[in-house]
Design an enzyme around this catalytic site. Structure first.
Site, PDB file in Angstrom:
ATOM      1  N   ASP A 366       0.871  -1.165   0.000  1.00  0.00           N
ATOM      2  CA  ASP A 366       0.000   0.000   0.000  1.00  0.00           C
ATOM      3  C   ASP A 366       0.910   1.217   0.000  1.00  0.00           C
ATOM      4  O   ASP A 366       2.098   1.111   0.303  1.00  0.00           O
ATOM      5  CB  ASP A 366      -0.848  -0.070   1.275  1.00  0.00           C
ATOM      6  N   ARG A 770      -4.980   4.329  -8.743  1.00  0.00           N
ATOM      7  CA  ARG A 770      -6.434   4.414  -8.852  1.00  0.00           C
ATOM      8  C   ARG A 770      -7.084   3.069  -8.566  1.00  0.00           C
ATOM      9  O   ARG A 770      -7.994   2.659  -9.256  1.00  0.00           O
ATOM     10  CB  ARG A 770      -6.851   4.871 -10.258  1.00  0.00           C
ATOM     11  N   LYS A 776      -7.422  -4.090  -5.133  1.00  0.00           N
ATOM     12  CA  LYS A 776      -6.137  -4.481  -4.564  1.00  0.00           C
ATOM     13  C   LYS A 776      -6.089  -5.992  -4.377  1.00  0.00           C
ATOM     14  O   LYS A 776      -5.119  -6.650  -4.740  1.00  0.00           O
ATOM     15  CB  LYS A 776      -5.921  -3.795  -3.208  1.00  0.00           C
TER      16      LYS A 776
END
Lengths: 1037, 370
Positions: A366, A770, A776
């Site tokens: 992340d 985006r 994810k």
């Protein structure tokens, strides 16, 4: 389908469901059957149970039944106790929860007790009324989504009025609600109240697990109780992660049991032997069962299966557990991964995964809060085309000392504005610029922040997102201090003048909309809107002033790695507002599925013709050591992917600043990358056409400079010598459109995913921007599906939970965004840079230890068991054991367990410093160099060789001598035990101690088993009475 | 060096903690202990295989093993051993008739005698063995076919032997003592040794039959039911093993300490051999005086009461005379094995040394620090 819950508050509701949640599995009655059922699902345990059963058949029993049952019961007991203790913890927790819930099911009356300031809500409740005005109710949802800020829930005004004005008449009402589900953020229901149908949504619901704050009491109607509550529905399925090594374990077990087909050969040998030799008239001929060699062979087959069963490393499962746990503890004990400021050591939450750490091929990270600190600072802004920023050269001393701007005129200022714009302050104070004023009003109004007045005269802001907190804080510093919020009003102090704004509507922020707006009627109906640049810029009115300059500022900010938000305003005509609000009320009353879509459309209608006011720029600084860590991990052969919701420019700049991207690479973008993919995949042109015309086209790629054309890329990738181009740094940037069902697309077109991964495998790093939380995890799934590598996800927020759970190994950073990520992670760290130590040191060691352990275990058990095959040649293939039965039972459990366990705990090939200094050493993990079939067969070969030596050297010595069977058995057994010694390479004092313990155990146990006393008690079980030493002494005398 | 940098770091942490938390001492810090164990910095010896360690290791192993091997080999060679095969396979061998005419029902024992010459005198105690070949005393069903409780004098096991003894458990309904295949196949040849004087007269050599079994076997493992007194009564109600000519209580009627289950010949037989070719101690010939050898060189006669059939399973019977040393009986294998391993190590050491000297261009400074 709806469940009817009659609401009649005069009668307690009968037959309501028990609210106790059973999170524990076992009861005293069910423990034994359940645990046995669970454990016998493991192939090895079942196999050994079968062995025990077979050993009870006298005709084939080559070793007594109790020999196998000792290790088996040890394994079962240890495992069962472990499960039980885990369950006890859960039971204890359940009792604590249960104590609080013993309230009536009808009205849950949270009596205010000064000693308990916060109250846990224990069921999903429909809020009826509360102590606060308008039945507002402040809650914290840290246990649900990890957000620690205050949120509010509000009762329907109907129930509020009714309950606060002491109802006189009884009214029968009915609540209609959805079936219990796991959607935390949505609820649909209806309250039929005095003939009216009132709509219920998630605003009116207090979920189980939320904490009531700043509210004295609240009345609620329990809607979902017990296991039906949303939070429990949500945490239902916890997938147990199995490690790669466990798979290898299982393969080894299956392989070894396949090897026991050798006993077929031996059985044939036995049949031949009995027909050739023993069927002759002679002493042993009577021992041929029924005189039928085939039948004898059949029995011998099973006898050999039993005899060779110790080769199957049953103890492998059990003796691998203590080292694994200890290795997890080592992670928590590491001082280098201890974070002093937060007093937080690293934590291995899942103890069984640490060898996976040594095999990670893909690191998916992340960005916000993981690579960056997530301590947001309002750095710059652009209002009406003018950029206000810190001017590094002209900063005075005060700014350097942390007092960036003279704000003493502002009573609400408490420092913390890292921006210097005296011009702006002057403009504001001088009321010169209406646009700046509107800009700040927008900042002070358009948010969901709660203000708390704890002490002093400045409010403390509680915000769902750190961005909002930074923005509202900045507005306060500049004079627009947000003071408090009630249901429909916001109180703001504008340069000392306190004003109350009415809130007509709040168009909430969602990750899909990526903007929020508020409507207020002050001085003409105004809509303040803030949001991501893309969504705001496409909703501007035509020829908006300063647009170009603001867009340039936007680019400028993005290049400086700042997070940007656009702020805009719109004057709404009264007429359109009235019409709009009416439609809104109507569509809100709809219960059908397309309500959301309709609302979306309505919101869209309102948020247009915006006038751009300005842009805010927030800095999120990189964490310490991030570039170094990423560089090191890349050197170690890991592919680092960064998945972020930011826009491309920000992501690219973060990529540069954390050395994920090199300055000399060109990015592969949009059409070009898709072209590359098409070329790889040899897609037809029609396919691409449909894709490019489709609004949900999947990837926006850009090629790097190294490939002049996709064709070269293809030719390179298909050539065997990829080494040459592997040396070049190739980075690709992947940008994804905001598209929620990306995974579905890959499912529909699996070849696209494969192509993408084939391309991505060539790259050192991939940057995805985006992406939503769901995407994810889709990306993680994609990587898992198309590469055999171990994936690791690292993240800090609730939005990373999905990805953390999906990856093989999930790492949670304990940051500012609450404990959600850590709760769901396998490992918890405090800083991103600790990852290098976790992977390169602990992971590498763990992998090394577990694979060496596995190989040595294989070697140990096989060399031990294979001796019987060679012995079979000399005993007529009769499945006679060469060892004393007790030796077989104790060999794996006590004689050799400790040295191998020490090996699995302490083995180090190089020190921690060298592991970090030479990251290339890590590469053997992802390639599985230590646990691949070749290595395993090598240790199997080694075992064969060792068993040959173990048997044939004593054979040569004892051939045609007066030495009896017992002596040979003991000799070979001792040799087998001592063969273990040379496995240890890293001699610590514990290894030496373990070795001494093992050897002395061997001598003590052998002596005990051979003692006269045990023989007296059971002559059949302890046949090896007497020692060679005594005998030889006596012979010599 | 590592340790010092570590301490410095810890101190830093301590200071910052003290300043930032104020009274941080009261709150228990979660900071891990800086111990060698927890930080995985245990002092350890880690042998690294380099030319500097491997080459000497090879040479040392070679130099240790070769002398040991030579010592073992010489010792083994100094042991005198003489072996006579009296199976009677060949037509011209003295026991041929006995071997051919063998039948379990023969009431009269068949005897034969084998003449042999000892070239060298046997000094010190001489051990007399009988050796059997191709006899699978280690076959599982054979090994299992005994009842240790019965042999230990358990009365209930005497009358009700273990099932393992089948098919030699009962004989016509009467329990067999000792039961099982091992006992049933007891070696029952009688061997007598005579020395032929220069004047042709036969002198019987005194063969000691006590002290050939293990002490624990004789005193713990094997016991007669009801003690050694009145042994005939104790075995009442049992049958003799099928192949035996006399019951167990008549194995040595002359000596109650050597009769029944505690008969040493029986005990030695019951201790099964590990391999199909084996020998078992039969008698000991004790040294009489220090001046004369136990067995002087010369002619001898071995008289055999041929009771034990081996030809049916293609077996062989031998009588072995042997002296012993500290390493046991004659066995050149161990010495040869040691010499072989030692030589291979030495040879490999030399080869590696040559390779090392010829091709080593690496400079030692590039070593990976441990």
């Amino acid at each position: 389908m709806c469940t009817y819950v009659p609401l009649s508050y005069s009668l307690p509701l009968s037959g309501c469901q028990d609210n106790v949640v059973r999170s524990y599995k076992y009861s005293p009655l069910t423990f034994l059957p359940l645990t046995l059922f669970e454990q016998f699902q493991r192939a090895a345990n079942l196999y050994f149970l079968l062995m025990v059963v077979m050993q009870c058949v006298p005709a084939i029993s080559s070793i007594p039944w109790y020999i196998t049952i000792i290790p088996l019961t040890t394994v079962l007991t240890v495992r069962g106790l472990k499960d039980l203790s885990n369950d006890m913890v859960r039971l204890a927790r359940a009792v604590i929860l249960g104590a609080i819930i013993s309230l009536s099911c009808m009205y849950l009356n949270f009596l205010f007790d000064p000693s308990i300031f916060c109250l846990f809500v224990q069921a999903d409740l429909l809020l009826l009324c509360s102590s606060e005005p308008h039945s507002l109710c402040y809650v914290e949802t840290a246990d649900i989504d990890g957000e620690t800020n205050l949120k509010y829930r509000q009762a329907l005004s109907a129930t509020h009025n009714e309950l606060t004005s002491h109802p006189s008449e009884e009214a029968l009402s009915v609540v209609l609600c959805e079936e219990p589900n796991n959607r935390l953020y949505s609820f649909r229901g209806q309250l039929q109240w005095r003939g009216k149908c009132l709509l219920l949504d998630s605003e009116h619901i207090l979920l189980r697990g939320t904490v009531l704050r700043n509210t004295d009491f609240a009345y609620g109607l329990a809607i979902y109780t017990g296991a039906d509550t949303k939070i429990l529905r949500n945490c239902g399925k916890l997938k147990v992660k199995t490690t790669q090594t466990e798979k290898v374990f299982n393969q080894v077990v299956i392989g070894v049991s396949g090897c026991s087909k050798l006993s077929l050969l031996l059985a044939i040998g036995s049949g031949v032997f009995s027909s050739q030799v023993m069927s002759q008239t002679g002493v042993p001929s009577a021992l041929v069962v029924n005189g039928n060699p085939v039948y004898t062979g059949f029995l011998i087959y099973w006898s050999y299966i039993i005899l060779l069963s110790p080769a199957m490393p049953i103890a492998l499962y059990i003796s691998s557990v203590p080292p694994t746990i200890l290795r997890s503890l080592f992670i928590g004990w590491d001082l280098e991964m201890y974070w002093q400021p937060a007093d937080r050591p690293a934590q291995a939450r899942n103890t069984s995964l640490n060898e996976e750490l040594g095999q990670v091929g893909y690191l998916l990270s992340d960005k916000t809060g993981t690579l960056t600190q997530n301590r947001l600072l309002f750095r710059q802004c652009c209002i009406a085309g003018e950029i206000y920023e810190r001017q590094p050269e002209t900063l005075d001393v005060l700014i350097c000392n942390g007092h960036p701007m003279e704000l003493s005129w502002n009573p609400f200022s408490c420092g913390g504005l890292f921006m210097s714009a005296p011009g702006l302050v002057e403009k504001l104070r001088g009321q010169q610029c209406p646009l700046s004023k509107q800009f700040l009003t927008a900042l002070a109004l358009c948010h969901t922040v709660m203000a708390e007045w704890k002490d002093g005269e400045t409010p403390v802001y509680q915000a769902a997102s750190p961005d909002e907190e930074a923005l509202v804080g900045a507005a306060r510093e500049l004079g627009w201090a947000f003071l408090s919020r009630t249901r429909d009003f916001l109180v703001v102090s504008e340069l000392g003048v306190t004003r109350q704004y009415q809130l007509l509507a709040l168009l909430d922020f969602t990750s899909k909309r990526r903007r929020m707006s508020v409507l207020e009627p002050e001085g003409g109906l105004k809509l303040y809107c803030k949001g991501a640049d893309i969504v705001i810029l496409e909703r501007l009115q035509k020829d908006c002033p300063y647009q170009e300059r603001i867009e340039r500022a936007l680019e400028l900010f993005a290049e400086a790695c700042l997070r940007t938000l656009c702020v805009a305003v719109r004057s709404v005509p009264e007429a359109s507002w009235e019409q709009w609000s009416q439609t809104l009320a109507e569509s809100a009353a709809m219960t059908t599925c397309d309500r959301d879509a309709l609302l979306e459309k309505l919101y869209d209608q309102m948020e247009r013709d915006l006038q751009l006011l300005g842009v805010t720029a927030i800095e999120d600084r990189l964490q310490e050591g991030v570039p170094e860590t990423i560089a090191l991990l890349q050197e170690a052969g890991l592919k680092v992917w960064v998945l972020t919701g930011d826009k491309k420019e920000t992501a690219v700049n973060i990529g540069y600043s954390c050395k994920l991207l090199d300055p000399d690479t060109r990015l592969l973008e949009w059409q070009e990358l898709r072209l590359a993919m098409i070329k790889i995949n040899k897609h037809t042109q029609t396919d691409t056409c449909t894709h490019s015309h489709h609004p949900i086209d999947l990837c926006l790629f850009a090629p790097a400079d190294r490939y002049s054309s996709p064709q070269t890329h293809r030719s390179v990738s298909s050539r065997p010598d990829r080494q040459s181009c592997g040396l070049q740094t190739r980075r690709w940037l992947v940008q994804r459109l905001l598209w929620s069902s990306l995974g579905q697309k890959f499912d529909q077109r699996p070849e696209w995913g494969a192509t993408f991964m084939r391309l991505a495998e060539q790259c050192q790093s991939v940057l995805c921007c985006r992406v939503t939380p769901a995407q994810k995890s889709e990306i993680v799934k994609l990587v898992r599906k198309h590469t055999g590598s171990i994936t690791m996800s690292i993240g800090d927020g609730a939005n990373d939970v999905n990805m953390i759970k999906t990856a093989h190994v999930g790492v949670g950073l304990a940051g500012v965004e609450g404990g959600q990520a850590v709760q769901n992670a396998d490992f918890a760290l405090s800083q991103f840079r600790f990852l290098q130590r976790l992977l390169l040191v602990h992971g590498r060691w763990s992998y090394r230890r577990i694979s060496n352990f596995l190989r040595y275990f294989l070697f140990k058990t096989c060399s031990f068991a294979l001796v019987h095959i060679w012995f079979g040649i000399f005993n007529g293939f009769s499945a006679q054991s060469l060892y004393e039965t007790w030796f077989i039972a104790l060999y794996t459990v006590s004689y050799t367990a400790f040295p191998t366990m020490c090996l699995a705990i302490f083995e180090q090939d190089v020190s921690a410093e060298s592991s970090l200094k030479f990251p290339e050493l890590y590469k053997c993990g992802p390639r599985q160099e230590l646990s691949n079939p070749l290595m395993l067969s090598l240790s199997l070969l080694q075992a064969v060789y060792s068993s040959l030596v173990l048997f044939f050297i004593p054979f040569g010595v004892f051939y045609d001598t007066a030495v009896d069977f017992q002596t040979m058995a003991v000799t070979v057994a001792m040799a087998a035990t001592f063969a273990i010694v040379r496995l240890t390479r890293f001699w610590t004092k514990f290894s030496i101690a373990a070795l001494c313990v093992s050897v002395s155990m061997l001598f003590i146990c052998t002596r005990l088993c051979h003692s006269a006393r045990l023989f007296q008690s059971s002559p059949v079980d302890y046949v090896f009475i007497g020692t060679i030493l005594l005998h030889s002494l006596q012979t010599c005398s | 060096m590592m340790a010092s940098s570590y301490n410095a770091k810890e101190e830093d942490g301590h200071h910052s903690g003290a300043t930032s938390h104020g009274g941080a001492g009261a709150v228990k810090s979660k900071k891990p202990d800086n111990t060698a164990f927890k930080q995985q910095r245990l002092p350890a010896w880690q042998p690294i295989l380099t030319a500097g360690t491997v080459l000497p290791a090879f040479f040392v192993i070679g130099l240790i093993f070769i002398p040991i091997g030579i010592g073992l080999y010489v010792t083994s060679n100094n042991i005198k051993e003489f072996e006579v095969d009296y199976t009677g396979v060949d037509v011209d061998s003295p026991c041929y008739t006995c071997a051919m005419n063998f039948s379990w029902n023969n009431t009269l024992p068949c005897t034969c005698s084998v003449d042999f010459t000892l070239e060298q005198p046997f000094e010190s105690n001489v051990f007399m063995y009988y050796g059997l070949s191709n006899f699978y005393q280690n076959h599982r069903r054979y090994v299992k076919s005994r009842d240790d409780s019965q042999l230990n004098g358990d009365r209930s096991a005497l009358t009700n032997p273990s099932k393992e003894c089948e098919p030699y458990r009962t004989s016509e309904g009467v329990p067999i003592a000792p039961c099982g295949a091992i006992a049933n196949s007891l070696f029952n040849d009688t061997l007598d040794l005579f020395h032929i004087d220069s004047n042709g007269s036969r002198n019987a050599i005194n063969l000691v039959k006590k002290g050939i079994a293990w002490w624990t076997d004789k005193h713990v493992k094997f016991r007669n039911p009801g003690g050694n007194s009145n042994i005939t009564l104790a075995f009442q109600g049992t049958a003799k093993p099928v192949n035996w000519r006399k019951p167990v209580f008549e194995l040595d009627p002359s000596d109650p300490e050597n009769n029944g289950f505690i008969n040493e010949d029986f005990i030695v037989w019951m201790r099964t051999a590990a391999l199909p070719t084996f020998r078992k101690l039969y008698r000991i010939i004790q040294k009489k005086s220090s001046t004369t050898p136990t067995l002087p060189s010369g002619k001898y006669t071995l008289e055999i009461t041929y009771n034990y059939p081996v030809l049916s399973f293609d077996g062989r019977k031998r009588m072995i005379l042997s002296t012993i040393s500290w390493m046991g009986g004659k066995n050149p294998f161990l010495g040869i094995a040691y010499i072989t391993v030692g030589s291979i190590c030495f040879f490999l050491g030399v080869v590696l040394l040559i390779i090392h000297h010829k091709y080593d261009t690496r400079n030692n400074s590039a070593d990976i620090p441990n």
